[in-house]
Design a protein around this motif. Structure first.
Motif, short mmCIF file in Angstrom:
data_model
loop_
_atom_site.label_atom_id
_atom_site.label_comp_id
_atom_site.label_asym_id
_atom_site.label_seq_id
_atom_site.Cartn_x
_atom_site.Cartn_y
_atom_site.Cartn_z
N TRP A 27 47.82 30.28 -5.22
CA TRP A 27 48.99 30.97 -5.78
C TRP A 27 49.11 30.33 -7.24
CZ3 TRP A 27 52.61 34.45 -5.54
CH2 TRP A 27 53.53 34.41 -6.24
N GLN A 28 48.78 29.12 -7.26
CA GLN A 28 48.86 28.68 -8.74
C GLN A 28 48.15 29.15 -9.71
OE1 GLN A 28 48.83 24.19 -8.90
NE2 GLN A 28 50.72 24.14 -7.43
N LEU A 29 46.74 29.62 -9.08
CA LEU A 29 45.73 29.91 -9.90
C LEU A 29 46.04 31.62 -10.37
CD1 LEU A 29 42.74 28.94 -10.20
CD2 LEU A 29 42.00 30.24 -8.27
N ASN A 92 46.43 19.68 -14.82
CA ASN A 92 46.91 19.58 -13.35
C ASN A 92 46.55 21.03 -12.67
OD1 ASN A 92 47.42 17.09 -13.21
ND2 ASN A 92 49.46 17.39 -13.94
N ARG A 93 46.02 21.80 -13.58
CA ARG A 93 45.71 23.14 -12.73
C ARG A 93 44.63 22.93 -11.72
NH1 ARG A 93 45.62 27.43 -18.07
NH2 ARG A 93 47.82 27.67 -18.25
N PRO A 94 44.57 24.05 -10.90
CA PRO A 94 43.71 23.66 -9.68
C PRO A 94 42.38 23.47 -9.81
CG PRO A 94 45.23 25.69 -9.29
CD PRO A 94 45.39 25.18 -10.76
N ILE B 27 46.09 31.56 7.66
CA ILE B 27 47.12 32.08 7.79
C ILE B 27 47.43 33.10 6.61
CG2 ILE B 27 49.72 32.06 7.87
CD1 ILE B 27 49.11 29.17 9.64
N ALA B 28 47.20 32.61 5.42
CA ALA B 28 47.50 33.50 4.16
C ALA B 28 46.72 34.74 4.18
CB ALA B 28 47.30 32.77 2.87
#
Lengths: 326, 57
Positions: A27-29, A92-94, B27-28
């Motif tokens: 999601w962060q990506l 701090n990105r993935p 799950i996602a």
């Protein structure tokens, strides 16, 4: 629970075979904050476009545009992982944090890009899908791979990628590109340089360390302050074009006008105040306010069309073009 | 040379944290696939459903 280890020797490289990523890392990506601005401006483009679209199909179009934006973010993070690791804002990105491998990000971004464009084309509109595909290409290849590391004009030209979403939203409804959707594009396009340069003034040391030739690094802070002011002087009048073209009303005139004056005032402060913490504060203020201003003018356009407020008559473009003999 | 087919497979235990993250990813993916099925079904019905109902018999 166990998994077959394909390597015959056990060492640190084996770890790479197991993804340590949580769903939230993916999601962060997708750069969710950027995605929210993309979705919002695309929604405005859809709502103010002439014509109708079924609300569910409209929601699917927005989802596809959001996923396309997310694909751009993921592919950008894949390519830029080396410089992201250097800069405090992005370390701090993935990928630089080691939660997602570069390969995973590349695969995830590619699937999202292909999936979002195909889905938008099949379910909504192929012209909109073509624009979305071009947007992803522009952001990943033209901006990320080419311009970002080679020219101080990187975000001026690259800003086009962030300006396409309202045009895609418009095309999802009408299937075309018109002067109105180009004006929406221009608003975001001209907003991008003062917005990012205000941030770059404060974070210039980060960009210098990472070797990214942002304007404050390559041309200096004074030149950047001048460019911010010049672009702001062009940007604010462009924000008034929807009035001229007749797709904005009195509320928009008040907010874009008064807010535009405030924008110019903050840009002037960035130009005037050049030393110490006060200079940083002026840059942060312009950076924060620029987000608020863009949101405010698009939100006003949205509300005016949703509640059918009276709009300005505007200029009859067809008559203008015929009168000019074009 | 030893026969590779007779070599005992080396197994790696996932830590509880890795198991939890893998479960979250699964799950996602499941939710995403479910949402896609619903979207494609619903848009298909919206776009061509009326034509099917009103087709010449």
């Amino acid at each position: 629970m166990s998994t077959i280890n394909q390597a015959t020797n056990t060492n640190a490289s084996d770890k790479a075979e197991f993804s340590d990523a949580d769903a939230l890392d993916f999601w962060q990506l997708m750069k969710p904050r950027v995605m929210s601005l993309v979705v919002f401006t695309a929604l405005v483009g859809m709502v103010i476009a002439p014509g109708t679209i079924h609300p569910f199909v409209g929601a699917v179009a927005l989802l596809c545009i959001a996923l396309g934006g997310g694909a751009s973010g993921a592919l950008n993070m894949w390519y830029d992982a080396d410089i992201d690791a250097i800069m405090t804002r992005t370390k701090n990105r993935p990928i630089p944090a080691g939660r997602i491998s570069a390969g995973e990000a590349l695969g995830f971004g590619s699937i999202l890009a292909f999936g979002s464009v195909s889905m938008l084309g099949v379910l909504v509109s192929w012209p909109a899908a073509a624009l979305l595909a071009f947007t992803i290409f522009f952001y990943v290849v033209i901006y990320t791979m080419w311009l970002k590391r080679t020219t101080p004009q990187n975000i001026v030209i690259g800003g086009a990628a962030g300006a396409f979403p309202p045009m895609i939203g418009w095309a999802a409804v009408t299937g075309t590109v018109t002067i109105e959707s180009i004006v929406l594009f221009l608003i975001v396009f001209m907003w991008t340089p003062p917005h990012f340069w205000a941030l770059a003034l404060v974070k210039s040391e980060d960009y210098r360390k990472a070797g990214v030739p942002m304007l404050p690094v390559s041309a200096g802070h004074d030149e950047t302050r001048k460019q911010i002011l010049l672009y702001s002087l062009i940007f604010v009048p462009i924000c008034l074009l929807p009035l001229l073209l007749g797709f904005a009303g009195y509320a928009y005139a008040a907010i874009a006008g008064a807010g535009g004056i405030a924008f110019l005032w903050l840009a002037l402060n960035v130009y005037r105040i050049r030393e110490g913490e006060a200079a940083d504060r002026a840059s942060w203020r312009l950076f924060g306010y620029s987000i608020f201003y863009l949101f405010a003018i698009f939100a006003t356009l949205l509300v005016e069309h949703l509640v059918a407020l009276p709009l300005f008559t505007g200029v009859d473009m067809t008559a203008l073009i015929n009168g000019a003999g074009l | 040379m030893s026969d590779p087919n007779n070599e005992e497979l080396e197994l790696v235990e996932l830590t509880p944290a890795q198991q939890k993250r893998r479960r979250n990813r699964n799950i996602a993916i499941a939710v995403t696939l479910g949402v896609l099925v619903v979207i494609f079904y619903a848009v298909t019905m919206l776009k061509i459903g009326a034509n099917i109902v009103n087709r010449a018999m």
